[in-house]
Design an enzyme around this catalytic site. Structure first.
Site, PDB file in Angstrom:
ATOM      1  N   GLY A   1       5.934  17.732  16.298  1.00 18.81           N
ATOM      2  CA  GLY A   1       4.936  17.349  15.251  1.00 18.81           C
ATOM      3  C   GLY A   1       5.596  17.173  13.776  1.00 18.81           C
ATOM      4  O   GLY A   1       4.885  16.775  12.876  1.00 18.81           O
TER       5      GLY A   1
ATOM      6  N   VAL B   1       8.878  27.796  27.058  1.00 17.29           N
ATOM      7  CA  VAL B   1       8.607  29.253  26.947  1.00 17.29           C
ATOM      8  C   VAL B   1       7.294  29.249  27.958  1.00 17.29           C
ATOM      9  O   VAL B   1       7.370  30.417  28.435  1.00 17.29           O
ATOM     10  CB  VAL B   1       7.770  29.289  25.654  1.00 17.29           C
ATOM     11  CG1 VAL B   1       6.916  30.534  25.344  1.00 17.29           C
ATOM     12  CG2 VAL B   1       8.821  29.252  24.276  1.00 17.29           C
TER      13      VAL B   1
ATOM     14  N   ARG C   1      14.711  21.009  28.507  1.00 13.35           N
ATOM     15  CA  ARG C   1      15.111  22.531  28.490  1.00 13.35           C
ATOM     16  C   ARG C   1      14.101  22.808  29.467  1.00 13.35           C
ATOM     17  O   ARG C   1      13.111  22.611  29.730  1.00 13.35           O
ATOM     18  CB  ARG C   1      14.902  22.762  27.084  1.00 13.35           C
ATOM     19  CG  ARG C   1      13.610  22.860  26.548  1.00 13.35           C
ATOM     20  CD  ARG C   1      13.353  23.459  25.224  1.00 13.35           C
ATOM     21  NE  ARG C   1      11.918  23.561  25.010  1.00 13.35           N
ATOM     22  CZ  ARG C   1      11.441  22.581  24.094  1.00 13.35           C
ATOM     23  NH1 ARG C   1      12.027  21.685  23.615  1.00 13.35           N
ATOM     24  NH2 ARG C   1      10.147  22.592  23.918  1.00 13.35           N
TER      25      ARG C   1
ATOM     26  N   HIS D   1      -3.208  18.201  25.372  1.00 12.02           N
ATOM     27  CA  HIS D   1      -1.785  18.119  25.697  1.00 12.02           C
ATOM     28  C   HIS D   1      -1.560  18.437  26.946  1.00 12.02           C
ATOM     29  O   HIS D   1      -1.836  19.787  27.514  1.00 12.02           O
ATOM     30  CB  HIS D   1      -1.325  18.880  24.760  1.00 12.02           C
ATOM     31  CG  HIS D   1       0.374  19.054  24.947  1.00 12.02           C
ATOM     32  ND1 HIS D   1       1.283  19.815  23.726  1.00 12.02           N
ATOM     33  CD2 HIS D   1       1.030  19.075  26.004  1.00 12.02           C
ATOM     34  CE1 HIS D   1       2.591  19.800  24.429  1.00 12.02           C
ATOM     35  NE2 HIS D   1       2.339  19.541  25.602  1.00 12.02           N
TER      36      HIS D   1
ATOM     37  N   LYS E   1       1.896  26.502  20.179  1.00 11.53           N
ATOM     38  CA  LYS E   1       1.070  26.816  21.422  1.00 11.53           C
ATOM     39  C   LYS E   1       0.631  28.291  21.487  1.00 11.53           C
ATOM     40  O   LYS E   1       1.543  29.107  21.041  1.00 11.53           O
ATOM     41  CB  LYS E   1       1.952  26.402  22.592  1.00 11.53           C
ATOM     42  CG  LYS E   1       2.010  24.885  22.736  1.00 11.53           C
ATOM     43  CD  LYS E   1       3.077  24.760  23.989  1.00 11.53           C
ATOM     44  CE  LYS E   1       3.386  23.122  23.854  1.00 11.53           C
ATOM     45  NZ  LYS E   1       4.594  22.757  25.012  1.00 11.53           N
TER      46      LYS E   1
ATOM     47  N   GLU F   1       6.954  12.445  25.144  1.00  8.82           N
ATOM     48  CA  GLU F   1       8.094  12.760  25.076  1.00  8.82           C
ATOM     49  C   GLU F   1       8.814  13.822  26.346  1.00  8.82           C
ATOM     50  O   GLU F   1       7.870  14.460  26.967  1.00  8.82           O
ATOM     51  CB  GLU F   1       8.556  13.388  23.666  1.00  8.82           C
ATOM     52  CG  GLU F   1       7.852  14.851  23.382  1.00  8.82           C
ATOM     53  CD  GLU F   1       8.220  15.472  22.081  1.00  8.82           C
ATOM     54  OE1 GLU F   1       7.835  14.516  21.042  1.00  8.82           O
ATOM     55  OE2 GLU F   1       8.439  16.500  21.999  1.00  8.82           O
TER      56      GLU F   1
ATOM     57  N   TYR G   1      -3.037   5.928  16.916  1.00  2.00           N
ATOM     58  CA  TYR G   1      -3.443   7.564  16.968  1.00  2.00           C
ATOM     59  C   TYR G   1      -4.409   7.817  17.882  1.00  2.00           C
ATOM     60  O   TYR G   1      -5.633   7.261  17.935  1.00  2.00           O
ATOM     61  CB  TYR G   1      -3.704   7.815  15.436  1.00  2.00           C
ATOM     62  CG  TYR G   1      -4.154   9.282  15.203  1.00  2.00           C
ATOM     63  CD1 TYR G   1      -3.026  10.431  15.651  1.00  2.00           C
ATOM     64  CD2 TYR G   1      -5.307   9.777  14.878  1.00  2.00           C
ATOM     65  CE1 TYR G   1      -3.371  11.605  15.506  1.00  2.00           C
ATOM     66  CE2 TYR G   1      -5.739  11.093  14.822  1.00  2.00           C
ATOM     67  CZ  TYR G   1      -4.635  12.126  15.169  1.00  2.00           C
ATOM     68  OH  TYR G   1      -4.881  13.552  15.014  1.00  2.00           O
ATOM     69  N   ILE G   2      -4.259   8.620  18.884  1.00  2.00           N
ATOM     70  CA  ILE G   2      -5.374   8.993  19.737  1.00  2.00           C
ATOM     71  C   ILE G   2      -5.775  10.334  19.209  1.00  2.00           C
ATOM     72  O   ILE G   2      -5.298  11.350  19.003  1.00  2.00           O
ATOM     73  CB  ILE G   2      -4.337   9.503  21.283  1.00  2.00           C
ATOM     74  CG1 ILE G   2      -3.657   8.180  21.624  1.00  2.00           C
ATOM     75  CG2 ILE G   2      -5.634   9.809  22.072  1.00  2.00           C
ATOM     76  CD1 ILE G   2      -4.281   6.931  22.062  1.00  2.00           C
TER      77      ILE G   2
ATOM     78  N   GLU H   1       5.979  15.454  28.759  1.00  5.34           N
ATOM     79  CA  GLU H   1       4.641  15.815  27.693  1.00  5.34           C
ATOM     80  C   GLU H   1       3.699  14.376  27.818  1.00  5.34           C
ATOM     81  O   GLU H   1       4.213  13.336  27.655  1.00  5.34           O
ATOM     82  CB  GLU H   1       5.382  16.051  26.597  1.00  5.34           C
ATOM     83  CG  GLU H   1       4.163  16.757  25.675  1.00  5.34           C
ATOM     84  CD  GLU H   1       4.807  17.139  24.082  1.00  5.34           C
ATOM     85  OE1 GLU H   1       6.068  17.810  24.269  1.00  5.34           O
ATOM     86  OE2 GLU H   1       4.047  16.706  23.331  1.00  5.34           O
TER      87      GLU H   1
HETATM   88  C1  MV4 Z   1       0.181  11.698  19.429  1.00  5.98           C
HETATM   89  C2  MV4 Z   1      -1.048  12.400  18.922  1.00  5.98           C
HETATM   90  C3  MV4 Z   1      -2.119  11.395  18.875  1.00  5.98           C
HETATM   91  N1  MV4 Z   1      -1.765  10.242  18.985  1.00  5.98           N
HETATM   92  N2  MV4 Z   1       0.419  10.530  19.377  1.00  5.98           N
HETATM   93  C4  MV4 Z   1       2.214  16.167  18.350  1.00  5.98           C
HETATM   94  C5  MV4 Z   1       3.490  16.615  18.828  1.00  5.98           C
HETATM   95  C6  MV4 Z   1       4.209  15.698  19.528  1.00  5.98           C
HETATM   96  N3  MV4 Z   1       5.138  16.147  20.630  1.00  5.98           N
HETATM   97  C7  MV4 Z   1       3.333  14.428  19.795  1.00  5.98           C
HETATM   98  N4  MV4 Z   1       2.129  15.065  19.226  1.00  5.98           N
HETATM   99  C8  MV4 Z   1       0.941  14.165  18.926  1.00  5.98           C
HETATM  100  N5  MV4 Z   1       1.221  12.730  19.352  1.00  5.98           N
HETATM  101  C9  MV4 Z   1      -0.425   9.789  19.328  1.00  5.98           C
HETATM  102  N6  MV4 Z   1      -0.097   8.313  19.540  1.00  5.98           N
HETATM  103  C10 MV4 Z   1      -1.507  13.579  18.811  1.00  5.98           C
HETATM  104  C11 MV4 Z   1      -0.264  14.647  18.841  1.00  5.98           C
HETATM  105  C12 MV4 Z   1      -0.841  15.956  18.652  1.00  5.98           C
HETATM  106  C13 MV4 Z   1      -0.438  17.047  19.535  1.00  5.98           C
HETATM  107  C14 MV4 Z   1       0.152  16.632  20.797  1.00  5.98           C
HETATM  108  C15 MV4 Z   1       0.213  17.571  21.528  1.00  5.98           C
HETATM  109  C16 MV4 Z   1       0.010  18.796  21.308  1.00  5.98           C
HETATM  110  C17 MV4 Z   1      -0.556  19.212  20.219  1.00  5.98           C
HETATM  111  C18 MV4 Z   1      -0.984  18.150  19.308  1.00  5.98           C
HETATM  112  C19 MV4 Z   1      -1.480  18.523  18.173  1.00  5.98           C
HETATM  113  C20 MV4 Z   1      -1.620  17.550  17.102  1.00  5.98           C
HETATM  114  C21 MV4 Z   1      -1.336  16.276  17.362  1.00  5.98           C
END
Ligand code: MV4
Length: 448
Positions: free
Chosen positions: A165, A295, A292, A208, A237, A288, A202-203, A275
């Site tokens: 993030g 946790v 590794r 997650h 988390k 992504e 943006y979703i 992820e």
């Molecule tokens: C996003 C998203 C919404 N739309 N990508 C946050 C951490 C990073 N690993 C990817 N993340 C996100 N990517 C798009 N196109 C929302 C998040 C996101 C999120 C993702 C996983 C776990 C928690 C989150 C909390 C806020 C936003």
């Protein structure tokens, strides 16, 4: 198999790795900073070396000191755990040039997936769904505006080198996008030394869900199903579980398959987490790869019965994975609560200090992974996680009841912990019914 490995980490994960090694008959060399001197788990290693002052940059992150400890300790391999040097391709490379195995992917595979844009491109080529996004790095403002108008607002700016993030910015109109672009670039440059960014649609309200994968050096790649990590606050988390309530059996099969294909295409070995985010309609998108052990790996261990740390070590030593995909089953339901030394009533402010008394829960289906104990002083220098409470039961309802019982048994006196927030979440109807996305905690619990 190795005779001796160095554990390049601290706290619960160092203890977790030392335990796996003991059972494998592998000797361990632990390292510690002055801030962790005297930690009791260090006595469980065969040797322990101080690698510097409390500050992580001068100890756990100091490559020369860690390598020196490995040389003096005469180890054949290094397990990096998570955080610190775990995803540092440069450290990985140095280990190998010193003839020490890095227990993880090759530096090449690590670097290939560490660049978020390159990983996204590989996913696209492999047929793994990705969020509609820009073709590579954004060169200028006009390109960003053009993309936003094509896919529609809101859009998300992400740093190529980012993760967790950091360096992310949402924009909902032209003006906001222009300033967010500058901010994201500056933030990414400061945080990662790389200001390159790309854009995605943006979703909103995503869940997650991530897939655990194991790959060996003989071409075997298996997935160990998914973990749902939607219960989080500011990208930290709080609770993870397997199976996920967010996906159907069909989505699970497609997602796990996609993760496996991506890891195979990356020529990646050892443990990886792929992820995804899942939108309201149940569509999933690759985000992504975490190169590794994570946790939250115990929830996967509980539902599959597979010791991930032992297999990381065996795979690094050249052993072949003994299963075909069909041998791996997801049995029952597991939940993990991260117990942090933080005060949830004071905006999760860190609460280091002496634990006057710690009483661990036990009983059927309960696992408590911690290096903490009565009389232990939580140092102020590191991550505030002091333990992970994990339960495994036949059904999710049983697991929730078991976790509530275990949380009530767990006593940590002398410092503040996240135990009360976990109790609140586990009894919340939205969690019980599995209606949770990544905005649940901030939207529902901390709003009052
Ligand atoms: C996003 C998203 C919404 N739309 N990508 C946050 C951490 C990073 N690993 C990817 N993340 C996100 N990517 C798009 N196109 C929302 C998040 C996101 C999120 C993702 C996983 C776990 C928690 C989150 C909390 C806020 C936003």
């Amino acid at each position: 198999m190795y005779q001796r490995i160095l554990v390049a980490n601290r706290g619960e994960i160092a203890l977790r790795i030392i335990r796996a090694c003991r059972e494998l008959g592998v000797e361990t060399v632990a390292i510690y900073s002055e801030g962790d001197r005297g930690s009791r788990y260090l006595e469980l290693a065969d040797e322990a070396y101080c690698v510097g002052p409390a500050k992580a940059a001068d100890s756990y992150l100091k490559i020369s000191s860690v390598i020196s400890a490995a040389e003096v300790g005469n180890v054949q391999a290094i397990h990096p755990g998570y955080g610190f040097l775990a995803e540092n391709a440069h450290f990985n490379e140095i280990c190998r040039s010193c003839n020490i195995d890095f227990i993880g992917p090759t530096p090449d595979a690590m670097a290939r997936l560490g660049d978020k844009n390159a990983a996204r491109e590989l996913a696209r080529q492999t047929g793994v769904p990705v969020v509609p996004g820009s073709e590579g790095v954004i060169a200028n403002e006009n390109e960003a505006l053009k993309f936003a108008h094509e896919v529609g607002f809101p859009v998300l700016i992400k740093a190529v080198a980012g993760g967790g993030g950091r360096g992310m910015r949402v924009a909902s109109n032209d003006l906001a996008l222009k300033s967010a672009l500058q901010q994201a670039r500056a933030e990414a440059e400061a945080a990662f030394g790389n200001g390159d960014v790309y854009l995605e649609k943006y979703i909103e309200h995503p869940r997650h869900v991530e897939v655990q994968v194991l790959a060996d050096h003989h071409g075997n790649v298996v997935h160990l199903y998914e973990r749902d990590c939607s219960v989080q606050r500011r990208h930290q988390k709080l609770i993870e579980e397997s199976p996920s309530t967010s996906i159907s059996a069909e989505t699970r099969a497609a997602m796990c398959d996609a993760a496996r294909n991506l890891i195979r295409a990356a020529k990646y070995t050892n443990a990886a987490t792929v992820e995804f985010i899942v939108d309201k309609t149940g569509s999933f998108y690759f985000i992504e790869v975490n190169a590794r052990i994570q946790v939250e790996h115990p929830v996967t261990e509980m539902v599959t019965g597979i010791d991930l740390i032992k297999w990381q070590i065996r795979v690094a030593a050249g052993e072949a994975l003994p299963w075909s995909q069909n041998d791996i089953v997801q049995r029952g339901a597991a939940i993990e609560c991260r117990i942090n030394a933080e005060n949830p009533r004071r905006n999760f402010q860190p609460s280091p200090g002496k634990i006057d008394q710690l009483i661990a829960p036990g009983g059927f289906g309960v696992r408590f992974d911690t290096h903490a104990h009565s009389g232990y002083t939580v140092p102020p220098y590191y991550d505030s996680m002091i333990g992970k409470l994990i339960v495994h039961q036949p059904t999710r309802a049983d697991a929730i009841a078991c976790m509530q019982r275990a949380l009530a048994e767990l006593r940590v006196d002398g410092i503040h912990t996240t135990i009360p927030i976990h109790q609140e979440i586990l009894s919340h109807s939205a969690f019980v019914e599995g209606r949770i996305d990544t905005t649940f905690v901030e939207r529902t619990l901390l709003a009052e």
